[in-house]
Scaffold this motif. Structure first.
Motif, short mmCIF file in Angstrom:
data_model
loop_
_atom_site.label_atom_id
_atom_site.label_comp_id
_atom_site.label_asym_id
_atom_site.label_seq_id
_atom_site.Cartn_x
_atom_site.Cartn_y
_atom_site.Cartn_z
N ALA B 333 0.81 -1.18 -0.01
CA ALA B 333 -0.05 0.01 0.02
C ALA B 333 0.92 1.30 0.08
O ALA B 333 0.31 2.32 -0.12
CB ALA B 333 -0.80 0.02 1.17
N GLY B 334 2.22 1.06 0.26
CA GLY B 334 3.11 2.21 0.08
C GLY B 334 3.11 3.19 1.22
O GLY B 334 3.39 4.34 0.92
N LEU B 370 -9.80 4.08 -4.64
CA LEU B 370 -10.79 4.38 -3.38
C LEU B 370 -10.11 5.18 -2.34
O LEU B 370 -10.70 5.82 -1.63
CB LEU B 370 -11.38 3.12 -2.72
N ILE B 371 -8.74 4.85 -2.43
CA ILE B 371 -7.87 5.57 -1.22
C ILE B 371 -6.56 5.98 -1.93
O ILE B 371 -6.15 5.31 -2.79
CB ILE B 371 -7.34 4.48 -0.36
N PRO B 372 -6.13 7.17 -1.73
CA PRO B 372 -4.97 7.39 -2.29
C PRO B 372 -3.74 6.63 -1.67
O PRO B 372 -3.51 6.19 -0.64
CB PRO B 372 -4.58 9.00 -1.74
N TRP B 373 -2.63 6.37 -2.77
CA TRP B 373 -1.50 5.50 -2.40
C TRP B 373 -0.97 5.93 -1.33
O TRP B 373 -0.64 7.28 -1.12
CB TRP B 373 -0.72 5.51 -3.66
N GLY B 374 -0.65 5.31 -0.38
CA GLY B 374 0.44 5.61 0.82
C GLY B 374 -0.24 6.58 1.87
O GLY B 374 0.61 6.86 2.83
N ASP B 375 -1.53 6.58 1.91
CA ASP B 375 -2.25 7.49 2.78
C ASP B 375 -2.39 6.73 4.11
O ASP B 375 -3.66 6.25 4.37
CB ASP B 375 -3.27 7.98 2.15
N GLY B 376 -1.35 6.67 4.99
CA GLY B 376 -1.76 6.04 6.18
C GLY B 376 -2.91 6.72 7.15
O GLY B 376 -3.36 5.68 7.78
N LYS B 377 -2.96 7.75 7.00
CA LYS B 377 -3.81 8.58 7.89
C LYS B 377 -5.36 8.07 7.39
O LYS B 377 -6.28 7.76 8.28
CB LYS B 377 -3.80 10.07 7.77
N ALA B 378 -5.56 8.15 6.07
CA ALA B 378 -6.97 7.69 5.66
C ALA B 378 -7.12 6.27 6.16
O ALA B 378 -8.14 5.85 6.40
CB ALA B 378 -6.86 7.83 3.79
N VAL B 379 -5.87 5.52 5.73
CA VAL B 379 -6.33 4.08 6.14
C VAL B 379 -6.61 3.90 7.73
O VAL B 379 -7.48 3.07 8.22
CB VAL B 379 -5.17 3.27 5.84
#
Ligand code: SF4
Lengths: 74, 579
Positions: B333-334, B370-379
């Protein structure tokens, strides 16, 4: 010839992670282990340009050599 | 006398009986898989009243044998539709074994819409309504604390999080470890099965339990000495796993070009040093405080691959911070920051979802936009939302297969709808054969061919070539099915793979405990019989050899740096299970 050497896990103790060294043509992995004074019994996994290799494998100019101690997981 | 316990959630009653003759000599996965194949209708709906879920300690659990505290959980999986065995650490396995409980089964389902807590103690079984404060969004960390206040700090706990209550396909079952933290029977959505039966938690109170009976204590002790020594003498099980945890694999898989990245579009990342085991070790050491570089998930583990990972102030964030989780979020997920990954790991444990399925679903969702690459906050937010759950959280918790299908993706890394873990089968061919043919859906632990393909333990096979892989994947799956039946942590493999005396000592312990005279050949036969039973269930559930395949994109999309595709033919793949 120039060889890039990458060290991992305990082999990094007191050493750099990555370095470029000059070796005579025809040098093997074993020659590099000696040259760098690495503990031979701790060199377990050897890769040259991301392919598995042995202590006896000969290197070529610009090769990337990665050395690992015995590691596992899963 | 050993006990076999059945808990019927339809009538909220239980029976404690002698162990049926067929199961007397079995434990762990051998027991759970035989039971599921014997009693669960293979075509039943996994979340209906006809499915059953069975918990069994291994053959050696509860004894002094090093690393013998694993517990197997078996059922029909709502994620894969196949038989499932998922095993875990934590304290419960040893407690059950000491209580003389060979296995307990939960069947049926109640008509009322409320959750229950099942308590097992030396007096039998009590079924009571779950405390309101642990239902409907309470995380596992809090719930385990609350249950500890009610039932005592010493009890063992198996619990589903909110994800299990909502029967989400990636819901796991969490088990309390010796410090009250969490280990998981992660894969295959078994938390959803427990949720469907309205079981929120199982409390195991071993008060009054004796010792596990050993037929020949002296021989047992002698064998355990040899066995423990084998584990401690091997540099991987004796040192490496303790120092760096399983996350040491990030750098080696990255170097080998087998680290699936950005939803399996590359075999390598540039930010490997941010998330490697070396960095984890240095970070924990530097931060001090509550951090522990090395920790065991159950009493008696001498390998101690777990750790306590801390925040910048040295406060505990998560334990059992595994390579597969870090790979999934960090490479696939980067997400480039180890702290961000640690908080997501904690949130996954808290909400009760499999960290592999979830991480791969996240990466698949990133590929699907659906989710920006590498976006830990969103995840992190999405995982926390699984406790509600919001529609997006439900989608991600649906697993990688569901996400791929909802996003219209060709590139969906699943086998039998279970996410492919942290080793790319195009660049490491042996593990691809395991993913394709295991009865479990894609699962690296079912036959860990990384060992002989990359780590040079047990074998030395070129990962990019086909030679030797079929026989190796077969042998590894047979051996694993046997080890999974002993209650042993799979990592003992590193200690015994190249040490015949160590392996013999493992068999000697079983012999000494049960008064048997098994040979290595018998253990092999046990492994084979387990696989056959599991395949029989899957076959009757409608699975054929045609399901033993990797996703098609692996045949057409080459992976860098080796620029290779998956090239085993169907006939070759089918040879793996031909024994
Ligand atoms: S080695 Fe790791 S997974 Fe195995 S028993 Fe020990 S802590 Fe648990």
């Amino acid at each position: 010839m120039n060889i890039t050497v990458k060290l991992f896990a305990t082999l990094r103790n007191g050493r750099d992670k990555i370095m470029t060294i000059q070796m005579p043509e025809g040098s093997t992995v074993s020659d590099i282990v000696t040259h760098m004074a690495l503990p031979r019994e701790e060199v377990a996994i050897i890769m040259i340009n991301s392919r598995g290799a042995e202590l006896t494998t000969e290197l070529h100019d610009t090769d990337i050599l990665a050395l690992f101690p015995p590691v596992g997981g899963g | 006398m050993h006990k076999f316990i059945r808990i019927d959630m339809t009538t909220l009653t239980s029976t404690v009986s002698e162990v049926p003759a067929k199961y007397v000599g079995l434990g762990g996965r051998a027991l759970t898989s035989n039971f599921v194949n014997d009693e669960v209708n293979p075509t039943c709906h996994p979340l209906g009243k006809n499915n059953k879920i069975v918990f069994a300690p291994g053959l050696l659990s509860g004894t002094a044998a090093a690393n013998s505290g694993r517990m197997s959980v078996g059922s029909k999986s709502p994620l894969t539709g196949t038989i499932k065995e998922s095993n875990t650490g934590g304290s419960s396995s040893q407690m059950l074994a000491k209580m003389g409980i060979k296995a307990f089964v939960i069947e049926g389902m109640p008509s009322e819409d409320k959750f229950y807590v099942i308590k097992l103690d030396m007096n039998g079984v009590t079924i009571e309504e779950a405390p309101a404060e642990i239902i409907g969004g309470c995380g596992n960390y809090d719930a385990i604390r609350i249950l500890g206040e009610k039932y005592g700090k010493h009890v063992g706990v198996a619990i589903i999080g909110p994800a299990g209550e909502y029967r989400l396909p990636s819901a796991n079952i969490s088990f309390k470890d010796p410090e009250g933290n969490i280990r998981s029977a992660g894969r295959g959505g078994l938390g959803a099965v427990l949720g469907s039966k309205k079981v929120k938690a199982i409390i195991i109170d071993e008060t009054g339990a004796g010792k596990v009976e050993i037929a020949n204590p002296e021989a047992f002790m002698a064998a355990n000495k040899v066995f423990s020594k084998a584990l401690l003498d091997h540099p991987v099980s004796g040192q490496g796993l303790g120092l760096y945890g399983t996350d040491v694999l990030v750098n080696i898989l990255n170097e080998a070009g087998g680290l699936p990245s950005y939803n399996f579009t590359s075999g390598r990342i540039d930010h490997n040093d941010n998330i490697s085991g070396e960095t984890m070790n240095a970070t924990i050491t530097e931060r001090g405080g509550e951090g522990k570089v090395s920790h065991g998930c159950h009493k008696g583990c001498v390998i101690r691959c777990s750790q306590w990972y801390t925040d910048k102030e040295g406060k505990y964030i998560t334990s059992g911070f595994e390579y597969e989780t870090i790979w999934g979020l960090g490479a696939d997920a980067g997400i480039e920051d180890l702290d961000a990954i640690a908080y997501i790991d904690r949130a996954m444990d808290d909400v009760g979802v499999d960290s592999i399925e979830t991480a791969v679903a996240v990466a698949t969702a990133m590929d699907g936009g659906l989710i920006p690459w590498g976006d830990g906050k969103a995840v992190l937010e999405i995982v926390k939302d699984m406790a509600k759950p919001t529609p997006l959280a439900r989608i991600i918790a649906g697993g990688a297969g569901a996400v791929g299908s909802l996003c219209g993706l060709y590139r969906t890394p699943v086998v039998k709808n279970q996410a492919i873990p942290a080793y790319d089968p195009r660049a490491i061919k042996g593990i691809g054969l395991t993913y394709a043919t295991t009865t479990m859906g894609a699962d690296h632990t079912a036959g860990y061919c990384i060992s002989g393909n990359i780590l040079k333990v047990g074998a030395n096979i070129d990962p990019l070539k086909k030679e030797g892989q079929i026989e190796y994947a077969r042998a590894m799956q047979i051996g694993t099915a046997a080890i999974d039946s002993t209650g042993m942590c799979l990592f003992i493999y590193f200690g015994v793979a190249d040490n015949p005396a160590g392996y013999q000592a493992l068999i000697d312990m079983i012999n000494a405990q049960y008064g048997l005279s098994l040979t290595a050949n018998d253990v092999d036969e046990l492994g084979k019989s387990v696989l056959k039973v599991e395949r029989d269930f899957n076959k009757r559930a409608g699975f054929t050899n045609a399901h033993d395949r990797l996703p098609e994109f692996m045949e057409y999309e080459p992976i860098m740096p080796h620029n290779v595709v998956w090239d085993f033919t169907p006939e070759e793949i089918d040879e793996v299970m031909n024994f």
